[in-house]
Enzyme design. Structure first.
Site, PDB file in Angstrom:
ATOM      1  N   THR A   1       0.861  -1.183   0.000  1.00  0.00           N
ATOM      2  CA  THR A   1       0.000   0.000   0.000  1.00  0.00           C
ATOM      3  C   THR A   1       0.895   1.230   0.000  1.00  0.00           C
ATOM      4  O   THR A   1       1.650   1.449   0.953  1.00  0.00           O
ATOM      5  CB  THR A   1      -0.898  -0.009   1.253  1.00  0.00           C
ATOM      6  OG1 THR A   1      -1.651  -1.223   1.236  1.00  0.00           O
ATOM      7  CG2 THR A   1      -1.825   1.186   1.292  1.00  0.00           C
TER       8      THR A   1
ATOM      9  N   LEU B   1      -6.682  -8.217   0.544  1.00  0.00           N
ATOM     10  CA  LEU B   1      -6.987  -9.355   1.423  1.00  0.00           C
ATOM     11  C   LEU B   1      -7.130  -8.897   2.872  1.00  0.00           C
ATOM     12  O   LEU B   1      -6.563  -7.881   3.276  1.00  0.00           O
ATOM     13  CB  LEU B   1      -5.901 -10.427   1.305  1.00  0.00           C
ATOM     14  CG  LEU B   1      -4.445 -10.079   1.658  1.00  0.00           C
ATOM     15  CD1 LEU B   1      -4.204  -9.997   3.141  1.00  0.00           C
ATOM     16  CD2 LEU B   1      -3.521 -11.108   1.044  1.00  0.00           C
ATOM     17  N   LYS B   2      -7.932  -9.674   3.618  1.00  0.00           N
ATOM     18  CA  LYS B   2      -8.110  -9.398   5.047  1.00  0.00           C
ATOM     19  C   LYS B   2      -7.323 -10.428   5.838  1.00  0.00           C
ATOM     20  O   LYS B   2      -7.447 -11.631   5.560  1.00  0.00           O
ATOM     21  CB  LYS B   2      -9.585  -9.526   5.452  1.00  0.00           C
ATOM     22  CG  LYS B   2     -10.522  -8.586   4.735  1.00  0.00           C
ATOM     23  CD  LYS B   2     -11.942  -8.732   5.261  1.00  0.00           C
ATOM     24  CE  LYS B   2     -12.636 -10.016   4.836  1.00  0.00           C
ATOM     25  NZ  LYS B   2     -12.884 -10.156   3.395  1.00  0.00           N
TER      26      LYS B   2
ATOM     27  N   PHE C   1     -19.181  -3.922   8.481  1.00  0.00           N
ATOM     28  CA  PHE C   1     -18.400  -2.889   9.174  1.00  0.00           C
ATOM     29  C   PHE C   1     -19.258  -1.908   9.965  1.00  0.00           C
ATOM     30  O   PHE C   1     -18.970  -0.713  10.017  1.00  0.00           O
ATOM     31  CB  PHE C   1     -17.496  -2.147   8.170  1.00  0.00           C
ATOM     32  CG  PHE C   1     -16.191  -2.864   8.020  1.00  0.00           C
ATOM     33  CD1 PHE C   1     -16.091  -4.012   7.247  1.00  0.00           C
ATOM     34  CD2 PHE C   1     -15.060  -2.420   8.685  1.00  0.00           C
ATOM     35  CE1 PHE C   1     -14.908  -4.705   7.139  1.00  0.00           C
ATOM     36  CE2 PHE C   1     -13.866  -3.113   8.587  1.00  0.00           C
ATOM     37  CZ  PHE C   1     -13.796  -4.252   7.810  1.00  0.00           C
TER      38      PHE C   1
ATOM     39  N   CYS D   1      -3.008  -2.048   9.054  1.00  0.00           N
ATOM     40  CA  CYS D   1      -3.438  -1.284   7.872  1.00  0.00           C
ATOM     41  C   CYS D   1      -4.249  -0.034   8.184  1.00  0.00           C
ATOM     42  O   CYS D   1      -3.818   1.068   7.856  1.00  0.00           O
ATOM     43  CB  CYS D   1      -4.212  -2.200   6.934  1.00  0.00           C
ATOM     44  SG  CYS D   1      -3.158  -3.459   6.202  1.00  0.00           S
TER      45      CYS D   1
ATOM     46  N   LYS E   1      -2.412   2.994  10.002  1.00  0.00           N
ATOM     47  CA  LYS E   1      -1.326   3.630   9.222  1.00  0.00           C
ATOM     48  C   LYS E   1      -1.853   4.223   7.922  1.00  0.00           C
ATOM     49  O   LYS E   1      -1.374   5.252   7.470  1.00  0.00           O
ATOM     50  CB  LYS E   1      -0.176   2.650   8.989  1.00  0.00           C
ATOM     51  CG  LYS E   1      -0.323   1.753   7.789  1.00  0.00           C
ATOM     52  CD  LYS E   1       0.965   1.031   7.473  1.00  0.00           C
ATOM     53  CE  LYS E   1       0.763  -0.074   6.464  1.00  0.00           C
ATOM     54  NZ  LYS E   1       0.180   0.312   5.187  1.00  0.00           N
TER      55      LYS E   1
HETATM   56  N1  LIG Z   1      -1.420  -7.155   6.337  1.00  0.00           N
HETATM   57  C1  LIG Z   1      -2.502  -6.904   5.619  1.00  0.00           C
HETATM   58  O1  LIG Z   1      -3.621  -7.329   5.942  1.00  0.00           O
HETATM   59  C2  LIG Z   1      -2.402  -6.110   4.354  1.00  0.00           C
HETATM   60  C3  LIG Z   1      -3.479  -6.092   3.453  1.00  0.00           C
HETATM   61  C4  LIG Z   1      -3.368  -5.350   2.282  1.00  0.00           C
HETATM   62  C5  LIG Z   1      -2.212  -4.616   2.028  1.00  0.00           C
HETATM   63  N2  LIG Z   1      -1.193  -4.617   2.939  1.00  0.00           N
HETATM   64  C6  LIG Z   1       0.004  -3.848   2.606  1.00  0.00           C
HETATM   65  O2  LIG Z   1       1.000  -4.751   2.119  1.00  0.00           O
HETATM   66  C7  LIG Z   1       2.302  -4.342   2.531  1.00  0.00           C
HETATM   67  C8  LIG Z   1       2.975  -5.452   3.318  1.00  0.00           C
HETATM   68  O3  LIG Z   1       2.221  -5.678   4.492  1.00  0.00           O
HETATM   69  P1  LIG Z   1       2.463  -6.966   5.403  1.00  0.00           P
HETATM   70  O4  LIG Z   1       1.411  -6.952   6.446  1.00  0.00           O
HETATM   71  O5  LIG Z   1       2.634  -8.172   4.539  1.00  0.00           O
HETATM   72  O6  LIG Z   1       3.885  -6.582   6.046  1.00  0.00           O
HETATM   73  P2  LIG Z   1       4.871  -7.515   6.873  1.00  0.00           P
HETATM   74  O7  LIG Z   1       5.580  -6.626   7.803  1.00  0.00           O
HETATM   75  O8  LIG Z   1       4.127  -8.710   7.399  1.00  0.00           O
HETATM   76  O9  LIG Z   1       5.883  -8.075   5.759  1.00  0.00           O
HETATM   77  C9  LIG Z   1       6.795  -7.279   5.081  1.00  0.00           C
HETATM   78  C10 LIG Z   1       8.033  -8.126   4.808  1.00  0.00           C
HETATM   79  O10 LIG Z   1       8.919  -7.406   3.954  1.00  0.00           O
HETATM   80  C11 LIG Z   1      10.238  -7.726   4.329  1.00  0.00           C
HETATM   81  N3  LIG Z   1      11.149  -6.715   3.752  1.00  0.00           N
HETATM   82  C12 LIG Z   1      11.337  -5.427   4.118  1.00  0.00           C
HETATM   83  N4  LIG Z   1      12.232  -4.836   3.312  1.00  0.00           N
HETATM   84  C13 LIG Z   1      12.605  -5.758   2.396  1.00  0.00           C
HETATM   85  C14 LIG Z   1      13.485  -5.755   1.281  1.00  0.00           C
HETATM   86  N5  LIG Z   1      14.148  -4.656   0.926  1.00  0.00           N
HETATM   87  N6  LIG Z   1      13.640  -6.893   0.570  1.00  0.00           N
HETATM   88  C15 LIG Z   1      12.973  -8.011   0.909  1.00  0.00           C
HETATM   89  N7  LIG Z   1      12.108  -8.087   1.948  1.00  0.00           N
HETATM   90  C16 LIG Z   1      11.924  -6.972   2.672  1.00  0.00           C
HETATM   91  C17 LIG Z   1      10.190  -7.752   5.840  1.00  0.00           C
HETATM   92  O11 LIG Z   1      11.276  -8.443   6.386  1.00  0.00           O
HETATM   93  C18 LIG Z   1       8.833  -8.448   6.055  1.00  0.00           C
HETATM   94  O12 LIG Z   1       9.000  -9.859   6.159  1.00  0.00           O
HETATM   95  C19 LIG Z   1       2.088  -3.053   3.326  1.00  0.00           C
HETATM   96  O13 LIG Z   1       2.215  -1.963   2.463  1.00  0.00           O
HETATM   97  C20 LIG Z   1       0.642  -3.166   3.798  1.00  0.00           C
HETATM   98  O14 LIG Z   1       0.047  -1.918   4.016  1.00  0.00           O
HETATM   99  C21 LIG Z   1      -1.262  -5.345   4.078  1.00  0.00           C
END
Ligand SMILES: NC(=O)c1ccc[n+]([C@@H]2O[C@H](COP(=O)([O-])OP(=O)(O)OC[C@H]3O[C@@H](n4cnc5c(N)ncnc54)[C@H](O)[C@@H]3O)[C@@H](O)[C@H]2O)c1
Length: 440
Positions: A121, A156-157, A255, A266, A269
């Site tokens: 995101t 995804l949720k 919701f 999410c 932030k």
């Molecule tokens: N968690 C959710 O439900 C969700 C849903 C939709 C979108 N998002 C978005 O997706 C993105 C990821 O979220 P998440 O919850 O999976 O985060 P997370 O913290 O679970 O995973 C991120 C991963 O990226 C790795 N990382 C960081 N820098 C890196 C690099 N340079 N090279 C390789 N790996 C690297 C970290 O070690 C970590 O394992 C965010 O922008 C979030 O807003 C999250």
């Protein structure tokens, strides 16, 4: 297709695994060597229903692999997904460090056409920044290699991530490059056999769509929370009001549940980041300002109810706490209301005995410095010699408890329910005092 997923967290691991499940050859890259070692040993670092067997099946089939080797990762995928974290910076802006690092790593190594897909995101304009970083690295190497950058935000949720990815409501693709659009259409075809769910739009609109979705959902939650607080004062039942308005198709049922405020990685932030973007462009988003302020206040509502009943000092009090995760079916504690509640209660001198079906391991780390928190192996064990029960996460296993047993185990017959799980008459019928959110 050959796909590299940079970032193997909640989004990257689920996305990579689901793409492997439909036949793609996926390599997941992460900088966290412990996470990759665990995955290579057959473990799964997060709790997500249905994910572990899927990971195992695709590793066994040779379609899913994990690495910390950036060279190997960049060579592997024609499609390079970026699914790294975008945490809030001090000022609330989304921190782009990881996204731009990932882009740089690709630009430093690529020597043939790649489609770089922003799945994280990210604020509007990020695809342009990713493109410039890659261009700069290629220029530094004296190369002219064609590539495309697309936005493909993830909806995804947590707790239903595999199901959501396999059966998406919609797939948003922001791109202006025909080859990129064709590649993403082909990639997502297996996930929309029933009807077309893929929407192609310009990159900037796709980037904004993700923030708009989360901001809208956060708005509904904060609105219902404020309405519930009013219902408390007016002696109304918010549950009746919820059903009364949810039946209007213009409003809908989703919701509308009041509670102890939204948490997770999410909504908090993303609301902050969107406010920051708006401020940068001199646009005032008054609704979002209020959504965030209302949510910050809501995380304290349950503690205010406890203090109103038991007094300001909670010295010597012991609370059973059911639920630590920010929502059910996940072990994610990021921005969880439980953390605010535990902090507020223990600062007032209380001790906590917490139970959660999956988040205790995470909590032992996050709450390690708080010596007033203990953990129980079952929900009922948490009640022993506790003064009151505090419910923070709506896990299924809390929905139909033995209220007589709860009354008998607690020192005082008090239930503070931050998720409105029960029929108040039923709880009161068992001789318990019931404090919920907007339920009289
Ligand atoms: N968690 C959710 O439900 C969700 C849903 C939709 C979108 N998002 C978005 O997706 C993105 C990821 O979220 P998440 O919850 O999976 O985060 P997370 O913290 O679970 O995973 C991120 C991963 O990226 C790795 N990382 C960081 N820098 C890196 C690099 N340079 N090279 C390789 N790996 C690297 C970290 O070690 C970590 O394992 C965010 O922008 C979030 O807003 C999250």
């Amino acid at each position: 297709m050959k796909i590299t997923m940079t970032g193997t967290g909640y989004v990257g691991l689920v996305t990579g695994t689901c793409l492997a499940e439909v036949g793609n050859d996926v390599l997941c890259l992460d900088v966290d060597a412990r996470k990759i070692a665990l995955l290579n040993d057959g473990g799964v670092p997060i709790h997500e229903p249905g994910l572990a067997p899927l990971v195992r099946r695709n590793i066994d089939a040779g379609r899913l692999a994990f690495t910390t080797d950036v060279d190997q990762a960049v060579v592997h995928g024609e499609l390079q997904f970026i699914a790294v974290g975008t945490p809030p910076g001090e000022d609330g802006a989304a921190d782009m460090t990881h996204v731009l690092d990932a882009a740089r790593a690709i630009g430093e190594r690529m020597d043939e056409w790649k489609l770089i897909v922003d799945k994280s995101t990210v604020p509007v304009g990020t695809a342009d920044r990713v493109r410039s970083v890659v261009h700069r690295e290629l220029a530094r190497r004296g190369l002219r290699v064609p590539f495309a950058v697309a936005s493909n935000p993830e909806f995804l949720k947590e707790g239903a991530a595999v199901e959501d990815f396999m059966r998406p409501d919609r797939i948003i693709v922001g791109a202006d490059d025909e080859r990129a659009i064709a590649a993403l259409r082909a990639l997502y075809a297996p996930f929309q056999r029933n009807h077309e769910r893929l929407m192609v739009m310009d990159v900037r609109s796709a980037e904004l769509t993700k923030y708009a979705a989360n901001a809208m959902l956060a708005t509904r939650i904060s609105f219902m929370n404020e309405l519930a607080n009013l219902a408390d004062r007016l002696d109304c039942d918010i549950e009746m009001v919820r059903q009364g308005i949810g039946s209007d198709p213009r409003i809908g049922w989703h919701f509308l549940y009041p509670g102890v405020g939204y948490g997770g990685s999410c909504f908090p932030k993303d609301v902050k980041a969107l406010r920051f973007t708006a401020a940068e462009h001199d646009v005032r988003m008054r609704v979002l300002d209020a959504v965030e302020a209302a949510n910050d206040a809501q995380k304290h509502v349950l503690v205010e109810k406890i203090v109103a009943r038991l007094g300001e000092s909670l010295e010597g009090r012991r609370f059973a706490l059911w639920g630590l995760a920010f929502k059910p079916d996940t072990d994610d504690l990021r921005e969880a209301a439980s953390l605010t509640i535990v902090d507020a209660l223990t600062r007032r001198g209380a001790t906590i005995v917490a139970y959660d079906p999956v988040a205790i391991t995470q909590a032992r780390g996050v709450l390690a410095s708080n010596a007033r928190v203990e953990y129980a192996p079952t929900p009922m064990a948490a009640l022993d010699s506790a003064d009151a029960l505090v419910i923070v996460t709506e896990w299924k296993e809390f929905r139909s408890p033995d209220f007589d047993a709860i009354r008998d185990r607690l020192r005082l017959p008090l239930v503070f329910d931050g998720r409105n799980l029960y029929d108040p008459a039923l709880v009161k019928g068992a001789g318990l005092e019931y404090f919920a959110i907007g339920r009289r």
